[in-house]
Design a protein around this motif. Structure first.
Motif, PDB file in Angstrom:
ATOM      1  N   UNK A  18       0.823  -1.210   0.000  1.00 40.05           N
ATOM      2  CA  UNK A  18       0.000   0.000   0.000  1.00 40.05           C
ATOM      3  C   UNK A  18       0.860   1.264   0.000  1.00 40.05           C
ATOM      4  N   UNK A  19       0.388   2.328  -0.614  1.00 38.72           N
ATOM      5  CA  UNK A  19       1.127   3.598  -0.569  1.00 38.72           C
ATOM      6  C   UNK A  19       1.096   4.198   0.840  1.00 38.72           C
ATOM      7  N   UNK A  20       2.139   4.912   1.164  1.00 37.50           N
ATOM      8  CA  UNK A  20       2.270   5.545   2.479  1.00 37.50           C
ATOM      9  C   UNK A  20       1.607   6.925   2.410  1.00 37.50           C
ATOM     10  N   UNK A  21       0.435   7.056   3.061  1.00 38.69           N
ATOM     11  CA  UNK A  21      -0.300   8.320   2.942  1.00 38.69           C
ATOM     12  C   UNK A  21       0.077   9.284   4.060  1.00 38.69           C
ATOM     13  N   UNK A  22      -0.304  10.546   3.870  1.00 38.16           N
ATOM     14  CA  UNK A  22       0.060  11.606   4.811  1.00 38.16           C
ATOM     15  C   UNK A  22      -0.581  11.411   6.182  1.00 38.16           C
ATOM     16  N   UNK A  23      -1.746  10.782   6.230  1.00 35.85           N
ATOM     17  CA  UNK A  23      -2.436  10.579   7.518  1.00 35.85           C
ATOM     18  C   UNK A  23      -1.613   9.662   8.415  1.00 35.85           C
ATOM     19  N   UNK A  24      -1.194   8.522   7.884  1.00 34.42           N
ATOM     20  CA  UNK A  24      -0.389   7.587   8.669  1.00 34.42           C
ATOM     21  C   UNK A  24       0.964   8.207   9.021  1.00 34.42           C
ATOM     22  N   UNK A  25       1.531   8.950   8.083  1.00 31.48           N
ATOM     23  CA  UNK A  25       2.817   9.602   8.343  1.00 31.48           C
ATOM     24  C   UNK A  25       2.705  10.596   9.490  1.00 31.48           C
ATOM     25  N   UNK A  26       1.663  11.393   9.475  1.00 29.46           N
ATOM     26  CA  UNK A  26       1.478  12.398  10.525  1.00 29.46           C
ATOM     27  C   UNK A  26       1.221  11.734  11.881  1.00 29.46           C
ATOM     28  N   UNK A  27       0.412  10.684  11.892  1.00 29.83           N
ATOM     29  CA  UNK A  27       0.143   9.962  13.141  1.00 29.83           C
ATOM     30  C   UNK A  27       1.437   9.373  13.709  1.00 29.83           C
TER      31      UNK A  27
END
Length: 383
Positions: free
Chosen positions: A85-94
């Motif tokens: 899966x692509x690494x999205x900004x939501x997971x990165x920020x969390x």
């Protein structure tokens, strides 16, 4: 020992990843996150200043976390979740919020971690304490890719302490006083030499000087021998099982390589010349040797050494570069590669090729090697 009360952290082994199956695993699309290989004994740790939207300032040196920050800030691609899966900004920020929380919690804890004796020590001793602490923080500050909240919190806590320790060390260096000028002393007083010695031949004067004893020479040779080996604390039977693939006749035939080793005893002898282990259940200690092998063994050797590095990393945090130096010192397939850094930068790609070759092989030892690799989450072979 530091960070005794820090959650998700073992003072001897580093961050704890036991709950890894409950959380995502992220990695670059072209490989995996590797530890920072910079030599902090020769250069000061490089910090990057990060200002978040809530106006907090953080100084970060862990390169893998900086890649995540760049992924958010500049929309850079190249990081994936659970290999698909692509690494999205939501997971990165969390993920980063847990790291920042630990950073803020650890920022004022430096002197608690250093201990009460720090302030009662002299300036030189304080510098030594800080150097040791900085090296320890640098070794433990490694984000492998497990997005575990407590683990990220621990990394943030350690990062903040590293920043404060560097600052304290710089301040103490400025406080160090210059040594007082010593009075001039005649270190070479006049000596009355007998006239009989003036015309002595040079050979006699040389032979009169003390010579190094054979015991001293043997000690020096032994020390050099130890320096050329790497210390293993991981289970030696797992390492041996990895390297037994070199005596698999079917695997060698599949790669169109002539066998170099024939028995398990020869492989254990080889490993005893590469690594130092516990005398109780490890390999017999042997002198380092240079092995002439076909060039086609290069990919397999890269995998075996890289997998050994990964097995040993939780027990002994030696940099990957040392394992790559050992490859160049011990095996002829690497003699045409001048730079050890070139071996280190390509070892993942070469190891990946060998993983495919081993998993496709029907050889008895190749299957057992694949079972060891399968236990290591790094190679993603599945069950």
């Amino acid at each position: 020992m530091y960070f005794l009360s820090l959650r998700a952290f073992d003072p001897a082994k580093g961050v704890i990843t036991e709950s890894q199956g409950k959380f995502p695993f992220i990695a670059p699309s072209d490989g995996l996150f590797e530890p920072d290989e910079r030599d902090v004994e020769r250069m000061s740790v490089a910090f990057k200043r990060i200002e978040t939207e809530d106006k907090h300032i953080y100084y970060i040196s862990e390169p893998n976390l900086l890649k995540i920050i760049d992924n958010i800030r500049y929309g850079k691609e190249g990081i994936i979740v659970d290999h698909v899966k692509p690494f999205d900004a939501v997971l990165a920020d969390e993920s980063l919020q847990h790291f920042y929380e630990g950073y803020r919690a650890g920022f004022d804890e430096l002197y608690k971690e250093l201990g009460q004796s720090f302030f009662s020590s002299g300036l030189d001793h304080r510098k030594e304490i800080l150097r040791n602490f900085i090296m320890y923080c640098h070794e433990m500050l490694y984000f492998e890719g497990f997005v575990i909240p407590d683990l990220l919190y621990a990394l943030g806590y350690i990062q903040a302490n590293l920043v404060r320790a560097e600052k304290e060390y710089t301040n103490i260096e400025r406080l160090t006083e210059k040594p007082l000028a010593l009075p001039e002393i005649n270190l070479y007083p006049q000596i009355n030499i007998s006239p009989d010695l003036y015309n002595q031949p040079a050979e006699r004067l040389v032979t009169d000087e003390p010579q190094a004893s054979p015991v001293e020479e043997k000690t020096i040779e032994a020390d050099k021998s130890m320096e050329s080996k790497l210390l293993l604390h991981c289970p030696p039977q797992d390492v041996a099982q990895l390297w037994y693939v070199l005596i698999d006749p079917l695997f060698c035939k599949e790669l169109k390589l002539s066998p170099v080793f024939e028995t398990e005893k020869e492989i254990r002898f080889l490993l005893g010349s590469l690594f130092s282990t516990s005398p109780k259940d490890g390999f017999v200690d042997n002198e380092p040797q240079y092995h002439e092998m076909p060039a086609g063994y290069q990919n397999v050797l890269c995998l075996l050494m890289h997998a050994t590095y990964k097995l040993n990393l939780p027990y002994e945090r030696l940099p990957l570069k040392l394992y790559c130096e050992l490859l160049k010192k011990a095996f002829s397939p690497f003699k045409t590669i001048e730079s050890v850094s070139d071996i280190a930068s390509n070892i993942n790609k070469k190891a990946d090729i060998a993983v495919v070759q081993i998993t496709k092989s029907k050889g008895k030892y190749a299957k057992k090697t694949a079972n060891i690799l399968r236990k290591m989450r790094f190679y993603k072979l599945g069950d």
